[in-house]
Design a protein around this motif. Structure first.
Motif, PDB file in Angstrom:
ATOM      1  N   GLY A 159       0.668  -1.180  -0.142  1.00 10.41           N
ATOM      2  CA  GLY A 159       0.051   0.055   0.015  1.00 10.41           C
ATOM      3  C   GLY A 159       0.853   1.241  -0.026  1.00 10.41           C
ATOM      4  O   GLY A 159       1.831   1.321   0.943  1.00 10.41           O
ATOM      5  N   VAL A 160       0.365   2.035  -0.959  1.00 15.15           N
ATOM      6  CA  VAL A 160       1.223   3.500  -0.889  1.00 15.15           C
ATOM      7  C   VAL A 160       0.261   4.561  -0.634  1.00 15.15           C
ATOM      8  O   VAL A 160      -0.810   4.542  -0.935  1.00 15.15           O
ATOM      9  CB  VAL A 160       1.636   3.661  -2.282  1.00 15.15           C
ATOM     10  CG1 VAL A 160       2.450   4.961  -2.495  1.00 15.15           C
ATOM     11  CG2 VAL A 160       2.712   2.771  -2.862  1.00 15.15           C
ATOM     12  N   ASP A 161       0.698   5.526   0.299  1.00 17.37           N
ATOM     13  CA  ASP A 161       0.068   6.475   0.682  1.00 17.37           C
ATOM     14  C   ASP A 161       0.848   7.784   1.537  1.00 17.37           C
ATOM     15  O   ASP A 161       2.005   7.152   1.924  1.00 17.37           O
ATOM     16  CB  ASP A 161      -1.173   6.109   1.988  1.00 17.37           C
ATOM     17  CG  ASP A 161      -2.408   6.932   1.990  1.00 17.37           C
ATOM     18  OD1 ASP A 161      -3.348   6.553   1.526  1.00 17.37           O
ATOM     19  OD2 ASP A 161      -2.134   8.067   2.577  1.00 17.37           O
ATOM     20  N   LEU A 162       0.405   8.724   1.729  1.00 17.08           N
ATOM     21  CA  LEU A 162       1.203   9.907   2.419  1.00 17.08           C
ATOM     22  C   LEU A 162       1.152  10.045   3.664  1.00 17.08           C
ATOM     23  O   LEU A 162       1.733  10.570   4.483  1.00 17.08           O
ATOM     24  CB  LEU A 162       0.947  11.212   1.551  1.00 17.08           C
ATOM     25  CG  LEU A 162       1.705  11.487   0.196  1.00 17.08           C
ATOM     26  CD1 LEU A 162       1.217  12.774  -0.397  1.00 17.08           C
ATOM     27  CD2 LEU A 162       3.351  11.629   0.489  1.00 17.08           C
ATOM     28  N   THR A 163      -0.111   9.537   4.119  1.00 13.84           N
ATOM     29  CA  THR A 163      -0.665   9.742   5.554  1.00 13.84           C
ATOM     30  C   THR A 163      -0.091   8.393   6.666  1.00 13.84           C
ATOM     31  O   THR A 163      -0.504   7.382   6.418  1.00 13.84           O
ATOM     32  CB  THR A 163      -2.189   9.869   5.665  1.00 13.84           C
ATOM     33  OG1 THR A 163      -2.704  10.792   4.783  1.00 13.84           O
ATOM     34  CG2 THR A 163      -2.452  10.183   7.038  1.00 13.84           C
ATOM     35  N   ALA A 164       0.759   8.785   7.358  1.00 17.02           N
ATOM     36  CA  ALA A 164       1.404   7.881   8.116  1.00 17.02           C
ATOM     37  C   ALA A 164       0.309   7.018   8.957  1.00 17.02           C
ATOM     38  O   ALA A 164       0.473   5.799   9.245  1.00 17.02           O
ATOM     39  CB  ALA A 164       2.535   8.348   9.030  1.00 17.02           C
ATOM     40  N   SER A 165      -0.683   7.762   9.481  1.00 19.96           N
ATOM     41  CA  SER A 165      -1.854   7.188  10.374  1.00 19.96           C
ATOM     42  C   SER A 165      -2.545   6.136   9.392  1.00 19.96           C
ATOM     43  O   SER A 165      -2.917   5.083   9.901  1.00 19.96           O
ATOM     44  CB  SER A 165      -2.501   8.169  11.000  1.00 19.96           C
ATOM     45  OG  SER A 165      -3.206   9.074  10.225  1.00 19.96           O
ATOM     46  N   ALA A 166      -2.966   6.501   8.398  1.00 19.78           N
ATOM     47  CA  ALA A 166      -3.599   5.518   7.449  1.00 19.78           C
ATOM     48  C   ALA A 166      -2.879   4.307   7.270  1.00 19.78           C
ATOM     49  O   ALA A 166      -3.264   3.235   7.265  1.00 19.78           O
ATOM     50  CB  ALA A 166      -4.016   6.419   6.136  1.00 19.78           C
ATOM     51  N   LEU A 167      -1.494   4.471   6.778  1.00 19.97           N
ATOM     52  CA  LEU A 167      -0.415   3.383   6.607  1.00 19.97           C
ATOM     53  C   LEU A 167      -0.424   2.515   7.797  1.00 19.97           C
ATOM     54  O   LEU A 167      -0.352   1.187   7.859  1.00 19.97           O
ATOM     55  CB  LEU A 167       0.930   3.720   6.160  1.00 19.97           C
ATOM     56  CG  LEU A 167       0.954   4.474   5.010  1.00 19.97           C
ATOM     57  CD1 LEU A 167       2.567   5.110   4.525  1.00 19.97           C
ATOM     58  CD2 LEU A 167       0.698   3.619   3.764  1.00 19.97           C
ATOM     59  N   ALA A 168      -0.502   2.938   8.879  1.00 19.45           N
ATOM     60  CA  ALA A 168      -0.397   2.043  10.369  1.00 19.45           C
ATOM     61  C   ALA A 168      -1.716   1.218  10.353  1.00 19.45           C
ATOM     62  O   ALA A 168      -1.572   0.140  10.713  1.00 19.45           O
ATOM     63  CB  ALA A 168      -0.314   2.931  11.644  1.00 19.45           C
ATOM     64  N   GLN A 169      -2.801   1.932  10.028  1.00 21.79           N
ATOM     65  CA  GLN A 169      -4.080   0.942   9.993  1.00 21.79           C
ATOM     66  C   GLN A 169      -4.065  -0.028   8.787  1.00 21.79           C
ATOM     67  O   GLN A 169      -4.469  -1.368   9.037  1.00 21.79           O
ATOM     68  CB  GLN A 169      -5.278   1.861   9.679  1.00 21.79           C
ATOM     69  CG  GLN A 169      -5.809   2.908  10.860  1.00 21.79           C
ATOM     70  CD  GLN A 169      -6.624   3.665  10.565  1.00 21.79           C
ATOM     71  OE1 GLN A 169      -7.828   3.531  10.506  1.00 21.79           O
ATOM     72  NE2 GLN A 169      -6.473   5.102  10.351  1.00 21.79           N
ATOM     73  N   ALA A 170      -3.428   0.382   7.544  1.00 15.80           N
ATOM     74  CA  ALA A 170      -3.162  -0.701   6.630  1.00 15.80           C
ATOM     75  C   ALA A 170      -2.454  -1.872   7.068  1.00 15.80           C
ATOM     76  O   ALA A 170      -2.875  -3.001   6.655  1.00 15.80           O
ATOM     77  CB  ALA A 170      -2.876   0.291   5.323  1.00 15.80           C
ATOM     78  N   SER A 171      -1.392  -1.469   7.699  1.00 14.72           N
ATOM     79  CA  SER A 171      -0.535  -2.668   8.080  1.00 14.72           C
ATOM     80  C   SER A 171      -1.140  -3.456   9.007  1.00 14.72           C
ATOM     81  O   SER A 171      -0.706  -4.892   9.016  1.00 14.72           O
ATOM     82  CB  SER A 171       0.868  -1.762   8.862  1.00 14.72           C
ATOM     83  OG  SER A 171       1.514  -2.794   9.220  1.00 14.72           O
TER      84      SER A 171
END
Length: 206
Positions: A46-58
């Motif tokens: 997953g590629v995104d600029l928002t760190a909090s969103a990436l944490a949820q994706a992880s």
């Protein structure tokens, strides 16, 4: 509605045809696509600029990559599938983002897109109406000036060796009524003859 669209997007992704297949999810957000890809055999990046969103994706099993969809920090030809769901109508450089999406695909790789068409009807449906429906998109989230010109989308992808086919989609009316009445947890998306509002696009790289 993003959950409903994620399910419809995942339905366009076939099971992986090799053991180390990779799916790159551009603008992955919190990883809404991940549950719908379960069992299909991809390593979901997953590629995104928002760190909090990436944490949820992880937390959903997505391998997070912090980056801009207009300058993706991944190698050429790394992906068997690239998904760009509900992101193109938010970017200011559509040709640049499409070039990145196509660059990531290996030969024979699949591009899967869903977005909003640049039409007067789409402005009414996606902004005037949808942003006033409970549970719909937040007011002001869409800039109609960024809605996607379908001919430009097809043309730009063709320049990079990806021939797209488009189809319109909308929520199934009976599901939507049941959901509004809190009798159904989700709404299925169904195909429609027009691509003038919401649409999906699919194509393989030569």
């Amino acid at each position: 509605m993003l959950h409903w669209l994620a399910a419809a997007r995942a339905a366009l992704v076939p099971p992986a045809d090799r053991p180390d297949a990779v799916l790159v999810d551009l603008g992955c957000g919190a990883g809404l696509l991940a549950p719908h890809l379960a069992g299909k055999g991809y390593r979901h990046v997953g590629v995104d600029l928002t760190a909090s969103a990436l944490a949820q994706a992880s937390a959903h099993g997505v391998a997070p990559v912090r980056g801009d969809v207009a300058a993706v920090p991944l190698a050429d030809g790394c992906a068997d599938v690239v998904a760009a769901g509900e992101i193109l109508e938010h970017v200011t450089d559509l040709p640049g983002v499409l070039a990145q999406a196509c660059r990531l695909l290996r030969p024979g790789g699949l591009l899967v897109v869903d977005t909003i068409a640049a039409t007067r009807l789409a402005r009414v449906v996606a902004v005037t109406i949808a942003e006033r429906v409970p549970g719909g998109p937040p007011p002001g989230i869409h800039d109609p000036a960024l809605f996607v010109d379908r001919a430009a989308l097809v043309r730009e992808c063709a320049r990079h060796g990806v021939a797209l086919e488009l189809r319109g989609v909308r929520p199934r009316v009976t599901d939507l009524v049941a959901w509004l009445a809190r009798r159904r947890p989700a709404v299925r998306m169904v195909a429609v003859p027009t691509t003038a509002v919401l649409f999906q696009a699919v194509g393989r790289r030569r």
